[in-house]
Design an enzyme around this catalytic site. Structure first.
Site, PDB file in Angstrom:
ATOM      1  N   GLU A 404     -15.198 -66.548  19.805  1.00  0.00           N
ATOM      2  CA  GLU A 404     -14.803 -67.682  19.291  1.00  0.00           C
ATOM      3  C   GLU A 404     -15.057 -67.639  17.792  1.00  0.00           C
ATOM      4  OE1 GLU A 404     -16.817 -70.782  21.104  1.00  0.00           O
ATOM      5  OE2 GLU A 404     -16.438 -69.925  23.300  1.00  0.00           O
ATOM      6  N   HIS A 490     -22.658 -69.988  28.833  1.00  0.00           N
ATOM      7  CA  HIS A 490     -21.866 -69.756  29.808  1.00  0.00           C
ATOM      8  C   HIS A 490     -22.749 -68.864  31.310  1.00  0.00           C
ATOM      9  CE1 HIS A 490     -18.651 -69.334  26.723  1.00  0.00           C
ATOM     10  NE2 HIS A 490     -18.937 -70.525  26.937  1.00  0.00           N
ATOM     11  N   ASN A 528     -14.599 -68.197  27.832  1.00  0.00           N
ATOM     12  CA  ASN A 528     -15.039 -69.474  28.358  1.00  0.00           C
ATOM     13  C   ASN A 528     -14.830 -69.727  29.845  1.00  0.00           C
ATOM     14  OD1 ASN A 528     -14.093 -69.286  25.413  1.00  0.00           O
ATOM     15  ND2 ASN A 528     -15.598 -70.877  25.311  1.00  0.00           N
TER      16      ASN A 528
END
Length: 552
Positions: A404, A490, A528
């Site tokens: 990201e 996560h 994600n």
């Protein structure tokens, strides 16, 4: 025609649910329901004196929990959701529900005396975190010996505090991670359903190229390109049309006002605005907030009894309850669901749980890093807090990485390019019960993150070499450190699908007991994870309702 009718029903339910949430916030209630009755539970019980009874209980209000509650409600099953956090719908004295990142207050953190942002410093100075009063805030950082995990606290769980990046994993990797799941069915049916329900949308590429709010991402894209790396636009549950109105001064700012990890006051389609609103709108679902499930046991007739502490926003226990149910769905997240089952197994409350409960945990290969840009490569004092672009090097056979391009919305020029790298780390941790603390402890060492650090380093070394730049060593605390590998966003695994459960989340050894969240995914999904958690929950609950659940 049938699909249009279904969408109309969902829209009406969602409006009813939103009204129930709004009314509960105004009244300051901990019980949220759109039904005529105040709660789904009644006083019938399989065992005299054990407390209230409800056909189905869902623990948690995150992605898997929200899916399960909606579909149970649609099937006509009275369902009670138990959420340990509060409903975030009532503005504080400043007129906002949530606080921003630059001036965090007690709303930011779950019973902490100081905030714990992922960036711990700037120029090695402790200028990011703030002393606060302990409170039932929206973001928690759960500490284990050598790993910490960020989780959301409140109605909507992690959807309240994440960056909203709605990414479907590479199909080949999904098939590798979850080989027992029909990938064609997932990609043709359940991923599209999840994206539609979550209200996933895409940024306008023309606006992205011209706006000052994404200059930081364009700089990182250019530098990745010089290293021969490609980038990809990433869809989001934040409303990009709303963001454009923010930029034009037509709507109150949220993503453009440093709001994300402590909640967004506007713009984001978090679960309380989508799945949970629709679930409440069925009239069959009730949410009890500030209710923490402490233990589970089974009665001789096969029903389950939950020991529940009701707390206030200061953390004081105000009531203890026992709630019985026929069908129990664990949606408290990788940490919460796993801890409840590990405790139940090892205290003898549910002794037939197998040895796979607690195993297969991983941090999705999360590694954060920052790079120092040249003075002429300004990233912008104005940065949207919502990521929209990622570096996609997942097909690299030696070191797959999806990174990201993260914002650093400090309100001033920092010359920093920040990233959250998601890597393919095969290492797994295990949760074990600690009798002394009555908690689940995580067996995970920093050495187990070495493959993830090496993969991230391989990618960013290439970018630095191509651009004659270097790492920032001042962002992760007082020590010299260019990679932060001691926390994750996560958490996945702990009750892995097909091992601790059957192929649909039914817990091995027990009838009518289910896991419905990220605990089912064995430690890694490559992107994600919340869209995958949502889609998998849609698949599983469809089968469970068809085969297991009978209307009361």
């Amino acid at each position: 025609m049938f699909e249009n009718q279904q969408n109309q029903h969902l829209s009406r339910r969602r409006l009813l649910g939103l009204a129930a949430l709004s009314g509960a916030a105004v009244a300051g209630m901990t019980t949220i329901s759109a039904a005529p009755r105040a709660a789904a539970a009644d006083k019938r019980s399989p065992k005299a004196g054990s407390g209230s009874f409800v056909p189905a209980v869902v623990i948690g209000t995150g992605y898997g929990a929200a899916v399960s509650a909606l579909r149970l409600g649609e099937a006509g099953i009275p369902t009670l959701m138990l959420e340990m956090g509060q409903l975030w719908n009532k503005p504080a004295d400043d007129g906002n529900v949530f606080c921003g990142m630059l001036k965090p207050d007690r709303r930011s953190s779950w019973f902490k005396s100081r905030t714990e942002a992922p960036l711990g410093s700037f120029l090695w100075l402790d200028v990011i975190n703030r002393d606060i009063d302990p409170y039932a805030g929206v973001l928690d950082k759960v500490h284990f010996d050598q790993m910490s995990v960020y989780v959301g606290r409140g109605v909507g769980g992690g959807s309240l505090v994440n960056g909203g990046m709605a990414v479907v994993p590479k199909r080949s990797y999904f098939e590798e991670v979850l080989p027992r799941v029909d990938a064609a069915e997932m990609y043709d049916r359940y991923f599209p359903r999840a994206n539609s329900m979550l209200k996933v949308n895409h940024i306008d590429k023309g606006w992205f190229e011209e706006t000052e709010w994404y200059k930081f991402a364009r700089v990182s894209r250019e530098q990745a390109g010089k290293a021969g790396l490609s980038t990809t636009f990433v869809p989001n549950v934040y409303d990009f049309d709303y963001m454009r109105r923010e930029a034009n001064g037509e709507s109150p700012k949220s993503a453009l006002a440093t709001e994300v990890i402590y909640g967004n006051n506007h713009g984001k389609q978090s679960l309380d605005k989508t799945y949970l609103a629709a679930a409440l709108g069925t009239g069959k679902v009730t949410i009890e907030t500030l209710h923490q499930v402490k233990a589970i046991h089974q009665q001789p007739d096969g029903s389950y009894v939950l020991s529940v502490d009701q707390i206030d926003t200061a953390g004081q226990t105000v009531a203890h309850k026992e709630i019985a149910c026929r069908h129990l769905f664990l949606g408290a997240g990788s940490l919460g669901s796993t801890e409840l089952l590990v405790r139940a197994r090892d205290t003898g409350a549910l002794p037939d749980l197998n040895a796979e409960v607690g195993a297969g945990w991983g941090p999705n290969g999360n590694i954060m890093t920052g790079r120092a840009n040249h003075v002429w490569n300004t990233t912008g004092a104005h940065q949207s807090s919502i990521p929209a672009l990622g570096i996609d090097d997942w097909d690299n056979p030696a070191a797959p990485v999806f990174a990201e391009i993260a914002p650093m919305p400090a309100g001033l020029e920092t010359w920093v390019s920040l990233y959250l790298a998601i890597t393919k780390n095969p290492e797994r941790g295990t949760f074990v019960y600690d009798k002394a603390t009555d908690r689940a402890a995580l067996r995970w060492t920093r050495d187990q993150n070495t493959p993830a650090v090496n993969a991230a380093k391989s990618l960013f070394d290439r970018i630095n070499k191509a651009n004659t730049t270097m790492y920032r060593y001042d962002l992760f605390g007082p020590q010299l450190k260019n990679f932060s590998d001691d926390f994750c966003y996560h958490p996945l695994g702990g009750c892995v699908l097909g091992k601790a459960t059957d192929g649909y989340g039914r817990v091995a050894g027990y009838r009518n007991l289910y896991v419905t969240d990220g605990a089912l995914i064995p430690g890694s999904i490559g992107v994600n994870p919340f869209v995958t958690i949502t889609a998998l929950a849609e698949r599983n609950i469809e089968r469970i309702i068809a085969e297991d659940v009978k209307a009361a």
